[in-house]
Design a protein around this motif. Structure first.
Motif, PDB file in Angstrom:
ATOM      1  N   ALA A   8      14.683 -12.158  20.261  1.00 31.79           N
ATOM      2  CA  ALA A   8      15.246 -10.860  20.990  1.00 31.79           C
ATOM      3  C   ALA A   8      16.788 -10.743  21.023  1.00 31.79           C
ATOM      4  O   ALA A   8      17.403 -11.878  20.853  1.00 31.79           O
ATOM      5  CB  ALA A   8      14.642 -10.715  22.399  1.00 31.79           C
ATOM      6  N   PHE A   9      17.430  -9.519  21.107  1.00 33.45           N
ATOM      7  CA  PHE A   9      18.698  -9.541  21.196  1.00 33.45           C
ATOM      8  C   PHE A   9      19.093  -8.256  21.890  1.00 33.45           C
ATOM      9  O   PHE A   9      18.306  -7.279  21.901  1.00 33.45           O
ATOM     10  CB  PHE A   9      19.423  -9.685  19.983  1.00 33.45           C
ATOM     11  N   ALA A  10      20.217  -8.411  22.509  1.00 36.06           N
ATOM     12  CA  ALA A  10      20.720  -6.974  23.270  1.00 36.06           C
ATOM     13  C   ALA A  10      21.931  -6.353  22.478  1.00 36.06           C
ATOM     14  O   ALA A  10      22.767  -7.238  22.096  1.00 36.06           O
ATOM     15  CB  ALA A  10      21.132  -7.280  24.436  1.00 36.06           C
ATOM     16  N   VAL A  11      22.217  -5.068  22.216  1.00 36.26           N
ATOM     17  CA  VAL A  11      22.972  -4.610  21.506  1.00 36.26           C
ATOM     18  C   VAL A  11      23.930  -3.624  22.298  1.00 36.26           C
ATOM     19  O   VAL A  11      23.322  -2.717  23.031  1.00 36.26           O
ATOM     20  CB  VAL A  11      22.693  -3.753  20.286  1.00 36.26           C
TER      21      VAL A  11
ATOM     22  N   VAL B 240      27.867  -3.716  19.047  1.00 31.81           N
ATOM     23  CA  VAL B 240      27.948  -5.279  18.646  1.00 31.81           C
ATOM     24  C   VAL B 240      26.831  -6.101  19.272  1.00 31.81           C
ATOM     25  O   VAL B 240      26.315  -5.400  20.359  1.00 31.81           O
ATOM     26  CB  VAL B 240      29.152  -5.875  19.062  1.00 31.81           C
ATOM     27  N   PHE B 241      26.422  -7.171  18.754  1.00 33.17           N
ATOM     28  CA  PHE B 241      25.336  -7.783  19.490  1.00 33.17           C
ATOM     29  C   PHE B 241      26.137  -8.673  20.780  1.00 33.17           C
ATOM     30  O   PHE B 241      27.256  -9.008  20.705  1.00 33.17           O
ATOM     31  CB  PHE B 241      24.960  -9.163  18.660  1.00 33.17           C
ATOM     32  N   LEU B 242      25.313  -8.558  22.113  1.00 35.64           N
ATOM     33  CA  LEU B 242      25.757  -8.926  23.101  1.00 35.64           C
ATOM     34  C   LEU B 242      24.965 -10.305  23.530  1.00 35.64           C
ATOM     35  O   LEU B 242      26.052 -11.134  24.060  1.00 35.64           O
ATOM     36  CB  LEU B 242      25.348  -7.878  24.261  1.00 35.64           C
ATOM     37  N   ALA B 243      23.849 -10.255  23.228  1.00 34.12           N
ATOM     38  CA  ALA B 243      23.254 -11.560  23.587  1.00 34.12           C
ATOM     39  C   ALA B 243      21.763 -11.742  22.615  1.00 34.12           C
ATOM     40  O   ALA B 243      21.406 -10.752  22.507  1.00 34.12           O
ATOM     41  CB  ALA B 243      22.695 -11.717  25.177  1.00 34.12           C
ATOM     42  N   VAL B 244      21.812 -12.953  22.184  1.00 32.37           N
ATOM     43  CA  VAL B 244      20.580 -13.511  21.534  1.00 32.37           C
ATOM     44  C   VAL B 244      19.601 -14.389  22.428  1.00 32.37           C
ATOM     45  O   VAL B 244      20.309 -15.334  23.001  1.00 32.37           O
ATOM     46  CB  VAL B 244      20.944 -14.055  20.142  1.00 32.37           C
ATOM     47  N   GLY B 245      18.192 -14.405  22.337  1.00 32.15           N
ATOM     48  CA  GLY B 245      17.605 -15.379  22.946  1.00 32.15           C
ATOM     49  C   GLY B 245      16.040 -15.124  22.886  1.00 32.15           C
ATOM     50  O   GLY B 245      15.713 -14.106  21.977  1.00 32.15           O
ATOM     51  N   SER B 246      15.396 -15.516  23.856  1.00 33.40           N
ATOM     52  CA  SER B 246      13.791 -15.104  23.699  1.00 33.40           C
ATOM     53  C   SER B 246      13.614 -14.049  24.434  1.00 33.40           C
ATOM     54  O   SER B 246      14.322 -13.363  25.085  1.00 33.40           O
ATOM     55  CB  SER B 246      13.369 -16.286  24.629  1.00 33.40           C
ATOM     56  N   THR B 247      12.352 -13.362  24.253  1.00 25.69           N
ATOM     57  CA  THR B 247      12.166 -11.964  24.695  1.00 25.69           C
ATOM     58  C   THR B 247      12.404 -12.076  26.228  1.00 25.69           C
ATOM     59  O   THR B 247      13.052 -11.141  26.769  1.00 25.69           O
ATOM     60  CB  THR B 247      10.822 -11.683  24.143  1.00 25.69           C
ATOM     61  N   GLN B 248      11.921 -13.292  26.948  1.00 22.39           N
ATOM     62  CA  GLN B 248      12.035 -12.982  28.348  1.00 22.39           C
ATOM     63  C   GLN B 248      13.486 -12.987  28.785  1.00 22.39           C
ATOM     64  O   GLN B 248      13.935 -12.214  29.786  1.00 22.39           O
ATOM     65  CB  GLN B 248      11.163 -14.217  29.016  1.00 22.39           C
TER      66      GLN B 248
END
Ligand SMILES: [Zn+2]
Length: 546
Positions: free
Chosen positions: A48-51, A55-63
């Protein structure tokens, strides 16, 4: 023990992130439940990631991501593969756009088929002149260059300009020759650039600068028409899953059109423009220019022609044309002048070099400007036939080999005839080049090939044609791994234009350029790769396809 420590660190990070996100931050987009190849330095895979704000803000697991971020738009990708948007590190976007109005001659199996296709195109559009792209006489039964008798007979009244698939040979009819006002023996014709009948008359085939000068007399479309084709070309690129492309070798008026379309907000694709070394360009661009969509940091040079039309500059004659050594298209003096100017003004140099002699000349020239350990990233485009002793020189001076995987599979049917069994060992030697330089940006050289990233990926990892021939691949020791290939089409391509801080991987702070793919290129059977395609394409967080 080591494993345990690692595990507890991961858990620690997770707890921290859960604890630190008691309220969910509102962002533009959350993508989750995906198989995200970030192509970061450890080639990590996430879900998962947040945009936000492009720009990409954070990348990680879905949870992790869903605990911390609430997207104004949220995409549950149900396990689909996601990659950084593809970046074509060597292409000719404006030329491709122009070509959308030309007759398509790609894959034609004979001269008759070409004339038929031209007649159909003419019936449809009734143009005042005809242009056709991507003919290739190596696909015909008689693999020799054609002459223009039949062409002139079919089109006696309008000029016809047909570009070979490598765009280094031009096949024109008598009307085009007449309009250009060129005659056999003219001093403007460089040696070897006009093919002649035994009686000294033109055959209608011209190479390199002489061919370009004749085709330059073709009327050019107006800006409104061009604009239409540029937009169409962009849509094709977005549908292919590209976020960045190259536009190699532009004149000032072409750059101005690109720039104006970008300023209008119409042209969005990130474009790395390479300057043609013209006086106008040098007067206008005293220093490199960078925006988030347009880079003008590179000057394009050519040292020689192409292998298919025997224009690549070789130390020994062509194996299938004794006495022919190819053509040097830029003099030593002019070449060094441009390098000097590039160095003074802070531009990079990208040079088309294909033959072993052409490549060594460029390595020698570059060596006058580069020192060991430099990070200027001057490039050699194609680096197609490299002498064995020259590979290491790429690494020694950090010279970047820019490679086109589909060139190997398009040319493998005749490359060995051109250069023979010895020289072919250093030809299209992508694995050796990557080993020597440590990395390499990948491109297609569109419109020589097609933009389709699935084809580039497939060619790199198979070295076969679409029918999986030859079995096991052409010179299989040069087959690339899928990881190398994905890097070449994303992060290494970004490095090739010194843009790895902004793009090329899915990491916090970088532009949110990414694609969702129909299948996972990294795991599906090789033969299925060409059929895969882009499902969604996002540029700076904005969906641009479909
Ligand atoms: Zn090119």
């Amino acid at each position: 023990m080591k494993k345990f420590i690692k595990m507890s660190l991961v858990l620690g990070a997770l707890t921290l992130s859960v604890n630190s996100c008691s309220t969910r931050q509102k962002v533009d987009l959350v993508v989750y439940n995906a198989c995200i190849y970030t192509v970061d330095t450890s080639f990590s895979i996430h879900e998962a990631f947040a945009v936000d704000k492009g720009v990409f803000l954070a990348v990680g697991s879905t949870q992790e991501i869903r605990d911390c971020y609430k997207g104004r738009k949220e995409l549950n990708l149900q396990g689909a593969a996601v990659y950084p948007a593809f970046n074509d590190a060597h292409s000719h976007f404006t030329m491709f756009a122009h070509g959308l109005s030309h007759a398509d001659l790609r894959g034609a199996q004979s001269e008759e088929e070409i004339i038929e296709r031209l007649q159909k195109h003419y019936e449809l559009y009734k143009p005042d002149f005809l242009e056709g792209d991507a003919w290739d006489q190596t696909l015909w039964e008689n693999k020799a260059f054609p002459t223009n008798e039949a062409l002139s007979k079919a089109f006696p009244d309008i000029p016809v300009y047909l570009y070979r698939v490598d765009f280094h040979a031009y096949w024109v009819n008598d009307k085009a020759i007449e309009l250009a006002g060129v005659k056999p023996g003219d001093p403007s014709i460089k040696p070897g650039e006009a093919l002649l009948h035994p009686d000294g008359t033109f055959t209608g085939i011209f190479l390199e600068d002489t061919g370009a000068a004749i085709s330059a007399t073709a009327p050019s479309p107006n800006n409104a028409t061009l604009k239409k084709y540029m937009m169409e070309a962009q849509n094709i690129c977005f549908a292919y899953g590209l976020g960045s492309i190259t536009d190699g070798g532009l004149l000032l008026h072409e750059i101005e059109l690109l720039d104006s379309l970008q300023k209008e907000g119409l042209l969005k694709i990130r474009t790395d423009v390479w300057l043609t070394p013209s006086e106008e360009n040098f007067a206008r661009f005293q220093e490199p220019y960078l925006s988030d969509r347009l880079d003008i940091t590179t000057i394009k040079l050519y040292i020689d022609g192409a292998l298919g039309s025997r224009g690549a500059l070789m130390y020994k004659p062509y194996s299938d044309d004794p006495g022919n050594y190819g053509i040097q298209v830029t003099s030593d003096e002019d070449f060094l002048d441009v390098c000097r100017l590039a160095q003074e003004r802070g531009f990079r140099v990208s040079t088309h070099a294909i033959g072993d002699k052409g490549i060594r000349k460029v390595l020698d020239f570059y060596a006058q400007f580069l020192t060991p350990g430099n990070d200027l990233r001057w490039r050699i485009e194609h680096a197609q036939v490299v002498a064995p002793e020259d590979f290491k020189r790429f690494g020694e001076l950090n010279i970047v080999p820019s490679i086109q995987p589909t060139h190997a599979t398009s040319d493998m049917g005749w490359a060995e005839q051109r250069v023979g069994p010895e020289r072919v060992k250093g030809a299209y030697a992508f694995k050796d080049l990557i080993q020597a330089a440590g990395w390499a940006p990948f491109g297609t050289d569109t419109p020589v090939e097609v933009f389709n990233p699935a084809y580039t990926f497939f060619a790199a990892v198979s070295r076969t044609n679409l029918q999986m021939k030859p079995e096991g691949g052409w010179y299989p020791e040069q087959i690339l791994s899928r990881e190398e290939t994905l890097k070449g089409m994303t992060i290494w391509a970004a490095m090739g234009s010194c843009r790895e801080k902004e793009k090329g991987s899915i990491e916090p702070g970088k532009w949110a350029d990414f694609v969702v793919w129909t299948d996972d290129l990294m795991t599906i059977p090789i033969e299925e790769i060409p059929e895969t395609s882009c499902q969604m394409n996002f540029l700076g967080g904005e969906q641009v396809f479909p």
